[in-house]
Design a protein around this motif. Structure first.
Motif, PDB file in Angstrom:
ATOM      1  N   PRO A 295       0.833  -1.214   0.000  1.00 25.03           N
ATOM      2  CA  PRO A 295       0.000   0.000   0.000  1.00 25.03           C
ATOM      3  C   PRO A 295       0.861   1.254   0.000  1.00 25.03           C
ATOM      4  O   PRO A 295       2.012   1.232   0.462  1.00 25.03           O
ATOM      5  CB  PRO A 295      -0.793  -0.129   1.304  1.00 25.03           C
ATOM      6  CG  PRO A 295       0.106  -0.914   2.202  1.00 25.03           C
ATOM      7  CD  PRO A 295       0.820  -1.892   1.312  1.00 25.03           C
ATOM      8  N   PRO A 296       0.341   2.364  -0.504  1.00 24.40           N
ATOM      9  CA  PRO A 296       1.073   3.643  -0.450  1.00 24.40           C
ATOM     10  C   PRO A 296       1.016   4.244   0.952  1.00 24.40           C
ATOM     11  O   PRO A 296       0.152   5.074   1.265  1.00 24.40           O
ATOM     12  CB  PRO A 296       0.325   4.501  -1.470  1.00 24.40           C
ATOM     13  CG  PRO A 296      -1.054   3.938  -1.505  1.00 24.40           C
ATOM     14  CD  PRO A 296      -0.930   2.471  -1.239  1.00 24.40           C
ATOM     15  N   LYS A 297       1.930   3.853   1.806  1.00 21.62           N
ATOM     16  CA  LYS A 297       1.877   4.233   3.217  1.00 21.62           C
ATOM     17  C   LYS A 297       2.201   5.695   3.456  1.00 21.62           C
ATOM     18  O   LYS A 297       1.982   6.200   4.567  1.00 21.62           O
ATOM     19  CB  LYS A 297       2.837   3.357   4.018  1.00 21.62           C
ATOM     20  CG  LYS A 297       2.483   1.877   3.999  1.00 21.62           C
ATOM     21  CD  LYS A 297       3.454   1.068   4.851  1.00 21.62           C
ATOM     22  CE  LYS A 297       3.079  -0.418   4.842  1.00 21.62           C
ATOM     23  NZ  LYS A 297       4.008  -1.235   5.669  1.00 21.62           N
ATOM     24  N   ASP A 298       2.774   6.377   2.475  1.00 24.19           N
ATOM     25  CA  ASP A 298       3.162   7.771   2.676  1.00 24.19           C
ATOM     26  C   ASP A 298       2.011   8.741   2.413  1.00 24.19           C
ATOM     27  O   ASP A 298       2.208   9.957   2.421  1.00 24.19           O
ATOM     28  CB  ASP A 298       4.338   8.124   1.771  1.00 24.19           C
ATOM     29  CG  ASP A 298       4.034   7.877   0.304  1.00 24.19           C
ATOM     30  OD1 ASP A 298       3.128   7.076   0.026  1.00 24.19           O
ATOM     31  OD2 ASP A 298       4.712   8.477  -0.551  1.00 24.19           O
ATOM     32  N   THR A 299       0.819   8.236   2.176  1.00 24.43           N
ATOM     33  CA  THR A 299      -0.336   9.089   1.927  1.00 24.43           C
ATOM     34  C   THR A 299      -1.406   8.839   2.983  1.00 24.43           C
ATOM     35  O   THR A 299      -1.435   7.781   3.621  1.00 24.43           O
ATOM     36  CB  THR A 299      -0.934   8.820   0.537  1.00 24.43           C
ATOM     37  OG1 THR A 299      -1.293   7.438   0.442  1.00 24.43           O
ATOM     38  CG2 THR A 299       0.068   9.146  -0.558  1.00 24.43           C
TER      39      THR A 299
ATOM     40  N   PHE B  65      -4.572   7.664   4.616  1.00 28.31           N
ATOM     41  CA  PHE B  65      -5.412   6.482   4.430  1.00 28.31           C
ATOM     42  C   PHE B  65      -4.815   5.478   3.433  1.00 28.31           C
ATOM     43  O   PHE B  65      -5.451   4.478   3.110  1.00 28.31           O
ATOM     44  CB  PHE B  65      -6.828   6.863   3.965  1.00 28.31           C
ATOM     45  CG  PHE B  65      -7.654   7.481   5.048  1.00 28.31           C
ATOM     46  CD1 PHE B  65      -8.218   6.697   6.042  1.00 28.31           C
ATOM     47  CD2 PHE B  65      -7.860   8.847   5.077  1.00 28.31           C
ATOM     48  CE1 PHE B  65      -8.983   7.263   7.046  1.00 28.31           C
ATOM     49  CE2 PHE B  65      -8.626   9.425   6.084  1.00 28.31           C
ATOM     50  CZ  PHE B  65      -9.192   8.636   7.071  1.00 28.31           C
ATOM     51  N   GLY B  66      -3.592   5.757   2.955  1.00 34.08           N
ATOM     52  CA  GLY B  66      -2.970   4.824   2.035  1.00 34.08           C
ATOM     53  C   GLY B  66      -2.604   3.496   2.667  1.00 34.08           C
ATOM     54  O   GLY B  66      -2.582   2.458   1.998  1.00 34.08           O
ATOM     55  N   ARG B  67      -2.343   3.502   3.959  1.00 34.45           N
ATOM     56  CA  ARG B  67      -1.945   2.280   4.661  1.00 34.45           C
ATOM     57  C   ARG B  67      -3.022   1.194   4.568  1.00 34.45           C
ATOM     58  O   ARG B  67      -2.723   0.003   4.538  1.00 34.45           O
ATOM     59  CB  ARG B  67      -1.654   2.610   6.127  1.00 34.45           C
ATOM     60  CG  ARG B  67      -1.193   1.431   6.978  1.00 34.45           C
ATOM     61  CD  ARG B  67      -1.035   1.865   8.423  1.00 34.45           C
ATOM     62  NE  ARG B  67      -0.088   2.963   8.543  1.00 34.45           N
ATOM     63  CZ  ARG B  67       1.230   2.791   8.711  1.00 34.45           C
ATOM     64  NH1 ARG B  67       1.720   1.563   8.754  1.00 34.45           N
ATOM     65  NH2 ARG B  67       2.022   3.833   8.826  1.00 34.45           N
TER      66      ARG B  67
ATOM     67  N   ILE C  21      -5.482  -0.863   0.319  1.00 32.45           N
ATOM     68  CA  ILE C  21      -5.563  -2.131  -0.397  1.00 32.45           C
ATOM     69  C   ILE C  21      -6.674  -3.019   0.144  1.00 32.45           C
ATOM     70  O   ILE C  21      -7.321  -3.771  -0.604  1.00 32.45           O
ATOM     71  CB  ILE C  21      -4.203  -2.860  -0.344  1.00 32.45           C
ATOM     72  CG1 ILE C  21      -3.164  -2.068  -1.143  1.00 32.45           C
ATOM     73  CG2 ILE C  21      -4.322  -4.272  -0.905  1.00 32.45           C
ATOM     74  CD1 ILE C  21      -1.806  -2.702  -1.156  1.00 32.45           C
ATOM     75  N   ASP C  22      -6.927  -2.923   1.446  1.00 30.21           N
ATOM     76  CA  ASP C  22      -7.861  -3.838   2.095  1.00 30.21           C
ATOM     77  C   ASP C  22      -9.168  -3.199   2.517  1.00 30.21           C
ATOM     78  O   ASP C  22     -10.062  -3.898   3.004  1.00 30.21           O
ATOM     79  CB  ASP C  22      -7.195  -4.464   3.331  1.00 30.21           C
ATOM     80  CG  ASP C  22      -5.886  -5.164   2.985  1.00 30.21           C
ATOM     81  OD1 ASP C  22      -5.875  -5.906   1.987  1.00 30.21           O
ATOM     82  OD2 ASP C  22      -4.892  -4.953   3.707  1.00 30.21           O
ATOM     83  N   ASN C  23      -9.312  -1.898   2.350  1.00 33.98           N
ATOM     84  CA  ASN C  23     -10.514  -1.213   2.817  1.00 33.98           C
ATOM     85  C   ASN C  23     -11.017  -0.260   1.743  1.00 33.98           C
ATOM     86  O   ASN C  23     -10.298   0.651   1.333  1.00 33.98           O
ATOM     87  CB  ASN C  23     -10.222  -0.454   4.121  1.00 33.98           C
ATOM     88  CG  ASN C  23     -11.477   0.083   4.775  1.00 33.98           C
ATOM     89  OD1 ASN C  23     -12.071   1.038   4.301  1.00 33.98           O
ATOM     90  ND2 ASN C  23     -11.886  -0.529   5.880  1.00 33.98           N
ATOM     91  N   GLY C  24     -12.249  -0.484   1.291  1.00 35.31           N
ATOM     92  CA  GLY C  24     -12.797   0.342   0.231  1.00 35.31           C
ATOM     93  C   GLY C  24     -13.012   1.784   0.642  1.00 35.31           C
ATOM     94  O   GLY C  24     -12.831   2.695  -0.179  1.00 35.31           O
ATOM     95  N   PHE C  25     -13.385   2.012   1.888  1.00 36.44           N
ATOM     96  CA  PHE C  25     -13.596   3.387   2.340  1.00 36.44           C
ATOM     97  C   PHE C  25     -12.274   4.140   2.389  1.00 36.44           C
ATOM     98  O   PHE C  25     -12.203   5.317   2.002  1.00 36.44           O
ATOM     99  CB  PHE C  25     -14.256   3.390   3.718  1.00 36.44           C
ATOM    100  CG  PHE C  25     -15.610   2.746   3.741  1.00 36.44           C
ATOM    101  CD1 PHE C  25     -16.635   3.226   2.948  1.00 36.44           C
ATOM    102  CD2 PHE C  25     -15.866   1.652   4.550  1.00 36.44           C
ATOM    103  CE1 PHE C  25     -17.886   2.639   2.956  1.00 36.44           C
ATOM    104  CE2 PHE C  25     -17.104   1.052   4.570  1.00 36.44           C
ATOM    105  CZ  PHE C  25     -18.119   1.542   3.769  1.00 36.44           C
ATOM    106  N   ALA C  26     -11.215   3.480   2.851  1.00 38.55           N
ATOM    107  CA  ALA C  26      -9.900   4.116   2.875  1.00 38.55           C
ATOM    108  C   ALA C  26      -9.422   4.431   1.464  1.00 38.55           C
ATOM    109  O   ALA C  26      -8.828   5.492   1.219  1.00 38.55           O
ATOM    110  CB  ALA C  26      -8.900   3.204   3.585  1.00 38.55           C
TER     111      ALA C  26
END
Length: 299
Positions: free
Chosen positions: A73-77, A79-81, A84-89
């Motif tokens: 996942p793009p952790k630097d943004t 809700f990016g963390r 991949i696993d959460n549609g709302f995020a």
């Protein structure tokens, strides 16, 4: 007293003579909605506007598929963390990116051209001699541009939320304070977050209208608001500018953050509404004065 106008009858005609009086002439004058209907009709015929609407519907689906297919996942943004696993995020991740670069461009494509196109094609004298006034035409074009911006935002939001829901899922969302937000509440908050983009988006619409009237050049009317949005983003990221940062339109794009905290706070939302409204009023007032004083005898 105005004499009624009698239409002459040629030889061999047996049709009754019709009398056209002043009242009949007044009834045939276009109403206030005529200019608006004409502008909407012109907008519907533009391939550029259709392309923008198509992008607003299809681009989010492609972005969701690409991000969901990433191994990391793009952790630097924001809700990016969890994207991949959460549609709302993932919906909020797309929202953060769109608010920085995409929304000013999508609204400027139409708003930045709505007045300048008349200069480009030399049609001012034509449109202003069709029983309409500059004021009526100004507001018709402004309402059309604002309605188009609203439609683009709605399509973009619905497409993003729906595709994220179906492709990634609708698990409970982890908020900015670390709290767990149930799926039903998360859906409402994500939809509200997208809705909060409308005031600053309309502010950029009005700014594009001003640049379109002032420059008389479609390229300037479309490109300049995007450049100004980038400049505002850069200025807002600098240190020592806390005094002017709240007055930047781009700052209003961040007001939705308060919905995802615990407790929630609405201060940035109120400030964003006031700032966006101020930009709208200032931009439209200046554009209106410029258009009223313009000499259109040359075309």
């Amino acid at each position: 007293m105005t004499q009624p106008i009698t239409q002459p009858m040629t030889t061999g005609q047996s049709a009754p003579v019709r009398t056209v009086g002043p009242d009949h002439v007044a009834r045939r004058l276009p109403g206030p909605l005529t200019a608006l209907r004409w502008e909407v009709r012109k907008l519907r015929a533009q391939y550029r506007a259709r392309a923008v609407l198509l992008v607003a519907v299809l681009a989010p689906v492609a972005i969701v598929v690409v991000i969901h297919g990433q191994s990391r996942p793009p952790k630097d943004t924001l809700f990016g963390r969890f994207a991949i696993d959460n549609g709302f995020a993932l919906s909020l991740l797309v929202l953060g990116f769109a608010s920085q670069w995409v929304l000013p461009l999508l609204t400027a494509i139409v708003a930045g051209d709505v007045f300048a196109s008349e200069d480009q094609h030399g049609t001012w004298k034509t449109v202003l001699t069709r029983s309409t006034s500059r004021s009526r035409l100004f507001w018709a074009k402004t309402i059309t541009a604002g309605a188009f911006a609203t439609l683009v935002l709605v399509l973009l939001a619905v497409s993003t939320i729906a595709s994220s829901w179906m492709i990634v899922g609708h698990q409970p969302l982890i908020g900015l304070s670390g709290q767990t937000i149930p799926a039903g509440t998360a859906l409402q908050l994500v939809a509200a977050s997208w809705a909060m983009m409308l005031p600053p988006m309309l502010a950029f619409t009005c700014l594009a209208i001003l640049l379109s009237v002032w420059s008389r050049n479609p390229a300037v009317g479309i490109a300049a608001p995007v450049v100004l949005a980038m400049v505002m983003q850069l200025v807002g990221a600098l240190g020592g500018v806390e005094a002017i940062r709240p007055f930047l339109v781009t700052t209003s794009f961040e007001a939705w953050h308060g919905l995802l905290t615990e407790p929630r706070f609405s201060g940035p939302l109120i400030e964003g509404l006031l700032v966006s409204g101020g930009w709208c009023v200032a931009s439209l007032a200046t554009a209106f004065v410029l258009l009223r004083r313009r000499d259109i005898t040359g075309g």
